[in-house]
Design a protein around this motif. Structure first.
Motif, PDB file in Angstrom:
ATOM      1  N   SER A 255       0.807  -1.220   0.000  1.00 37.95           N
ATOM      2  CA  SER A 255       0.000   0.000   0.000  1.00 37.95           C
ATOM      3  C   SER A 255       0.841   1.271   0.000  1.00 37.95           C
ATOM      4  O   SER A 255       0.358   2.336  -0.392  1.00 37.95           O
ATOM      5  CB  SER A 255      -0.935   0.014   1.219  1.00 37.95           C
ATOM      6  OG  SER A 255      -0.171  -0.036   2.430  1.00 37.95           O
ATOM      7  N   ASP A 256       2.102   1.156   0.434  1.00 36.84           N
ATOM      8  CA  ASP A 256       2.967   2.342   0.491  1.00 36.84           C
ATOM      9  C   ASP A 256       4.413   1.915   0.291  1.00 36.84           C
ATOM     10  O   ASP A 256       5.061   1.419   1.220  1.00 36.84           O
ATOM     11  CB  ASP A 256       2.811   3.040   1.843  1.00 36.84           C
ATOM     12  CG  ASP A 256       3.728   4.270   1.957  1.00 36.84           C
ATOM     13  OD1 ASP A 256       4.252   4.717   0.917  1.00 36.84           O
ATOM     14  OD2 ASP A 256       3.917   4.758   3.086  1.00 36.84           O
ATOM     15  N   PRO A 257       4.956   2.092  -0.921  1.00 35.78           N
ATOM     16  CA  PRO A 257       6.339   1.671  -1.176  1.00 35.78           C
ATOM     17  C   PRO A 257       7.362   2.346  -0.266  1.00 35.78           C
ATOM     18  O   PRO A 257       8.467   1.828  -0.087  1.00 35.78           O
ATOM     19  CB  PRO A 257       6.550   2.062  -2.645  1.00 35.78           C
ATOM     20  CG  PRO A 257       5.193   2.111  -3.232  1.00 35.78           C
ATOM     21  CD  PRO A 257       4.311   2.606  -2.133  1.00 35.78           C
TER      22      PRO A 257
ATOM     23  N   PHE B 209      16.151  -9.156   2.614  1.00 34.34           N
ATOM     24  CA  PHE B 209      15.167  -9.569   1.619  1.00 34.34           C
ATOM     25  C   PHE B 209      14.029  -8.543   1.518  1.00 34.34           C
ATOM     26  O   PHE B 209      13.595  -8.178   0.417  1.00 34.34           O
ATOM     27  CB  PHE B 209      14.608 -10.949   1.973  1.00 34.34           C
ATOM     28  CG  PHE B 209      15.652 -12.016   2.034  1.00 34.34           C
ATOM     29  CD1 PHE B 209      16.125 -12.467   3.254  1.00 34.34           C
ATOM     30  CD2 PHE B 209      16.176 -12.561   0.879  1.00 34.34           C
ATOM     31  CE1 PHE B 209      17.104 -13.461   3.322  1.00 34.34           C
ATOM     32  CE2 PHE B 209      17.151 -13.551   0.932  1.00 34.34           C
ATOM     33  CZ  PHE B 209      17.621 -13.989   2.154  1.00 34.34           C
ATOM     34  N   CYS B 210      13.544  -8.070   2.655  1.00 34.84           N
ATOM     35  CA  CYS B 210      12.493  -7.052   2.638  1.00 34.84           C
ATOM     36  C   CYS B 210      13.029  -5.710   2.145  1.00 34.84           C
ATOM     37  O   CYS B 210      12.326  -4.948   1.480  1.00 34.84           O
ATOM     38  CB  CYS B 210      11.878  -6.907   4.025  1.00 34.84           C
ATOM     39  SG  CYS B 210      10.829  -8.316   4.487  1.00 34.84           S
ATOM     40  N   ALA B 211      14.285  -5.412   2.474  1.00 37.42           N
ATOM     41  CA  ALA B 211      14.894  -4.175   1.987  1.00 37.42           C
ATOM     42  C   ALA B 211      15.000  -4.188   0.470  1.00 37.42           C
ATOM     43  O   ALA B 211      14.754  -3.175  -0.206  1.00 37.42           O
ATOM     44  CB  ALA B 211      16.277  -3.998   2.628  1.00 37.42           C
ATOM     45  N   GLU B 212      15.342  -5.352  -0.107  1.00 35.67           N
ATOM     46  CA  GLU B 212      15.421  -5.471  -1.568  1.00 35.67           C
ATOM     47  C   GLU B 212      14.038  -5.329  -2.200  1.00 35.67           C
ATOM     48  O   GLU B 212      13.872  -4.686  -3.237  1.00 35.67           O
ATOM     49  CB  GLU B 212      16.039  -6.815  -1.935  1.00 35.67           C
ATOM     50  CG  GLU B 212      16.208  -7.007  -3.437  1.00 35.67           C
ATOM     51  CD  GLU B 212      16.781  -8.370  -3.782  1.00 35.67           C
ATOM     52  OE1 GLU B 212      16.905  -8.660  -4.984  1.00 35.67           O
ATOM     53  OE2 GLU B 212      17.111  -9.135  -2.845  1.00 35.67           O
TER      54      GLU B 212
ATOM     55  N   ARG C 155      12.806  -2.472  -4.959  1.00 41.25           N
ATOM     56  CA  ARG C 155      12.137  -2.768  -6.230  1.00 41.25           C
ATOM     57  C   ARG C 155      10.813  -2.019  -6.341  1.00 41.25           C
ATOM     58  O   ARG C 155      10.458  -1.490  -7.400  1.00 41.25           O
ATOM     59  CB  ARG C 155      11.902  -4.268  -6.369  1.00 41.25           C
ATOM     60  CG  ARG C 155      13.149  -5.098  -6.598  1.00 41.25           C
ATOM     61  CD  ARG C 155      12.792  -6.487  -7.134  1.00 41.25           C
ATOM     62  NE  ARG C 155      11.889  -7.183  -6.234  1.00 41.25           N
ATOM     63  CZ  ARG C 155      12.276  -7.998  -5.242  1.00 41.25           C
ATOM     64  NH1 ARG C 155      13.573  -8.199  -5.020  1.00 41.25           N
ATOM     65  NH2 ARG C 155      11.387  -8.617  -4.489  1.00 41.25           N
ATOM     66  N   ALA C 156      10.058  -1.973  -5.241  1.00 44.02           N
ATOM     67  CA  ALA C 156       8.766  -1.285  -5.252  1.00 44.02           C
ATOM     68  C   ALA C 156       8.940   0.210  -5.493  1.00 44.02           C
ATOM     69  O   ALA C 156       8.184   0.834  -6.256  1.00 44.02           O
ATOM     70  CB  ALA C 156       8.030  -1.533  -3.935  1.00 44.02           C
ATOM     71  N   GLN C 157       9.931   0.813  -4.881  1.00 44.33           N
ATOM     72  CA  GLN C 157      10.165   2.239  -5.062  1.00 44.33           C
ATOM     73  C   GLN C 157      10.649   2.550  -6.477  1.00 44.33           C
ATOM     74  O   GLN C 157      10.276   3.571  -7.068  1.00 44.33           O
ATOM     75  CB  GLN C 157      11.169   2.732  -4.028  1.00 44.33           C
ATOM     76  CG  GLN C 157      10.627   2.743  -2.608  1.00 44.33           C
ATOM     77  CD  GLN C 157      11.660   3.148  -1.594  1.00 44.33           C
ATOM     78  OE1 GLN C 157      12.859   3.195  -1.881  1.00 44.33           O
ATOM     79  NE2 GLN C 157      11.214   3.438  -0.370  1.00 44.33           N
ATOM     80  N   ALA C 158      11.469   1.661  -7.050  1.00 43.07           N
ATOM     81  CA  ALA C 158      11.933   1.866  -8.423  1.00 43.07           C
ATOM     82  C   ALA C 158      10.779   1.773  -9.407  1.00 43.07           C
ATOM     83  O   ALA C 158      10.680   2.554 -10.363  1.00 43.07           O
ATOM     84  CB  ALA C 158      13.011   0.832  -8.763  1.00 43.07           C
TER      85      ALA C 158
ATOM     86  N   GLU D 192       7.602   2.429  -8.738  1.00 46.27           N
ATOM     87  CA  GLU D 192       6.773   3.622  -8.573  1.00 46.27           C
ATOM     88  C   GLU D 192       7.396   4.811  -9.300  1.00 46.27           C
ATOM     89  O   GLU D 192       6.683   5.613  -9.916  1.00 46.27           O
ATOM     90  CB  GLU D 192       6.608   3.947  -7.094  1.00 46.27           C
ATOM     91  CG  GLU D 192       5.657   5.122  -6.843  1.00 46.27           C
ATOM     92  CD  GLU D 192       5.530   5.472  -5.381  1.00 46.27           C
ATOM     93  OE1 GLU D 192       4.409   5.740  -4.932  1.00 46.27           O
ATOM     94  OE2 GLU D 192       6.560   5.481  -4.694  1.00 46.27           O
ATOM     95  N   ALA D 193       8.720   4.930  -9.279  1.00 46.91           N
ATOM     96  CA  ALA D 193       9.386   6.030  -9.967  1.00 46.91           C
ATOM     97  C   ALA D 193       9.208   5.918 -11.473  1.00 46.91           C
ATOM     98  O   ALA D 193       8.936   6.906 -12.163  1.00 46.91           O
ATOM     99  CB  ALA D 193      10.875   6.046  -9.612  1.00 46.91           C
ATOM    100  N   ARG D 194       9.342   4.688 -12.014  1.00 48.11           N
ATOM    101  CA  ARG D 194       9.129   4.503 -13.457  1.00 48.11           C
ATOM    102  C   ARG D 194       7.693   4.801 -13.846  1.00 48.11           C
ATOM    103  O   ARG D 194       7.420   5.377 -14.900  1.00 48.11           O
ATOM    104  CB  ARG D 194       9.493   3.070 -13.857  1.00 48.11           C
ATOM    105  CG  ARG D 194      10.974   2.753 -13.768  1.00 48.11           C
ATOM    106  CD  ARG D 194      11.305   1.466 -14.515  1.00 48.11           C
ATOM    107  NE  ARG D 194      10.585   0.316 -13.985  1.00 48.11           N
ATOM    108  CZ  ARG D 194      11.019  -0.460 -12.994  1.00 48.11           C
ATOM    109  NH1 ARG D 194      12.180  -0.190 -12.407  1.00 48.11           N
ATOM    110  NH2 ARG D 194      10.313  -1.495 -12.587  1.00 48.11           N
ATOM    111  N   LEU D 195       6.760   4.400 -12.990  1.00 49.66           N
ATOM    112  CA  LEU D 195       5.348   4.655 -13.263  1.00 49.66           C
ATOM    113  C   LEU D 195       5.062   6.154 -13.277  1.00 49.66           C
ATOM    114  O   LEU D 195       4.309   6.652 -14.138  1.00 49.66           O
ATOM    115  CB  LEU D 195       4.488   3.975 -12.204  1.00 49.66           C
ATOM    116  CG  LEU D 195       2.969   4.071 -12.392  1.00 49.66           C
ATOM    117  CD1 LEU D 195       2.541   3.405 -13.684  1.00 49.66           C
ATOM    118  CD2 LEU D 195       2.245   3.428 -11.212  1.00 49.66           C
ATOM    119  N   ALA D 196       5.651   6.908 -12.369  1.00 54.98           N
ATOM    120  CA  ALA D 196       5.441   8.359 -12.327  1.00 54.98           C
ATOM    121  C   ALA D 196       5.962   9.018 -13.594  1.00 54.98           C
ATOM    122  O   ALA D 196       5.336   9.932 -14.147  1.00 54.98           O
ATOM    123  CB  ALA D 196       6.131   8.949 -11.099  1.00 54.98           C
TER     124      ALA D 196
END
Length: 243
Positions: free
Chosen positions: A12-14, A30-33, A37-40, A42-46
């Motif tokens: 719900s919140d990268p 593993f969660c940090a990776e 990926r989720a933040q990257a 979201e950046a491409r989507l923006a």
């Protein structure tokens, strides 16, 4: 916080602003990776969404929808009009979330309509149309003409954006002129313009607007006078035509 709860928050919140979640990401590679990926993504989507919407897209969508509906109705095929209009309205609502652009005016919409492939082919018609066919097109818009100008080779009641119109082609000295009468929308003043490489003129007549488009404007004067006579003396019918 365990990995399952962290991944649930990540969906719900990268950026995962919860302090406990941030602490977990620092201790779990593993969660940090997964968060990276989720933040990257979201950046491409923006970046992908940061595209300006073409001017007048909403009007063009509605124009295409209304044109298709009319063709289906004339062909006798069943249609899901309300569903299609709801879908178009949903698209227009979604477009409202984009940066706003100035909506195209009447002249631009008429120019785009007469130059569309399906309508542009009408310019090649030269045989005079029977007066009854011209009167029928205006009757669809709720008008009974006082007279029918000569030289009309094409006449059809067409929707142009939000406007209800009769689209015609007239031939004067072998030069085709697109003539569009907009019902119940009157421009404040008569004016000349240029659109899509064509000369144009808007003329307020009765409670509507006559729009002319051609490669040259030297035929506009006689056509304008003919339609003033035909429309100023026209009468309204009991039932107006459909959009």
């Amino acid at each position: 916080m365990d990995c399952l709860e962290f991944r649930r928050l990540l969906g719900s919140d990268p950026h995962v602003g919860d302090p406990a979640a941030r602490e977990h990401a620092q201790s779990c590679p593993f969660c940090a990776e997964a968060q990276a990926r989720a933040q990257a993504f979201e950046a491409r989507l923006a970046v992908a969404l940061a595209v300006p919407v073409p001017s007048g897209l909403a009007d063009r969508v509605l124009l295409a929808q209304l044109t298709r509906e009319r063709r289906e109705r004339r062909g006798g095929r069943s249609r899901l009009g309300w569903l299609a209009l709801a879908a178009a309205a949903g698209l227009v609502l979604a477009i409202g979330l984009w940066p706003r652009h100035e909506a195209p005016g009447l002249a631009q919409l008429v120019a785009e309509h007469v130059m569309a492939p399906a309508e542009h082919a009408a310019l090649s018609r030269t045989a005079p149309l029977p007066e009854a066919d011209v009167r029928r097109a205006f009757a669809e818009r709720g008008l009974a003409l006082a007279s029918v100008p000569a030289g009309i080779a094409y006449a059809r009641d067409c929707p142009v954006g939000p406007y209800r119109t009769v689209h015609m082609v007239m031939h004067r000295a072998d030069d085709p002129v697109s003539v569009v009468y907009v019902v119940q929308y009157r421009v404040p003043v008569r004016r000349d313009f240029e659109r899509e490489g064509l000369h144009g003129r808007e003329v307020p007549i009765r409670d509507g607007t006559l729009v002319m488009l051609a490669r040259s404007d030297d035929r506009f004067g006689p056509i304008e006078r003919d339609w003033e006579a035909a429309l100023d003396g026209s009468t309204g019918l009991t039932a107006a035509g459909a959009p």
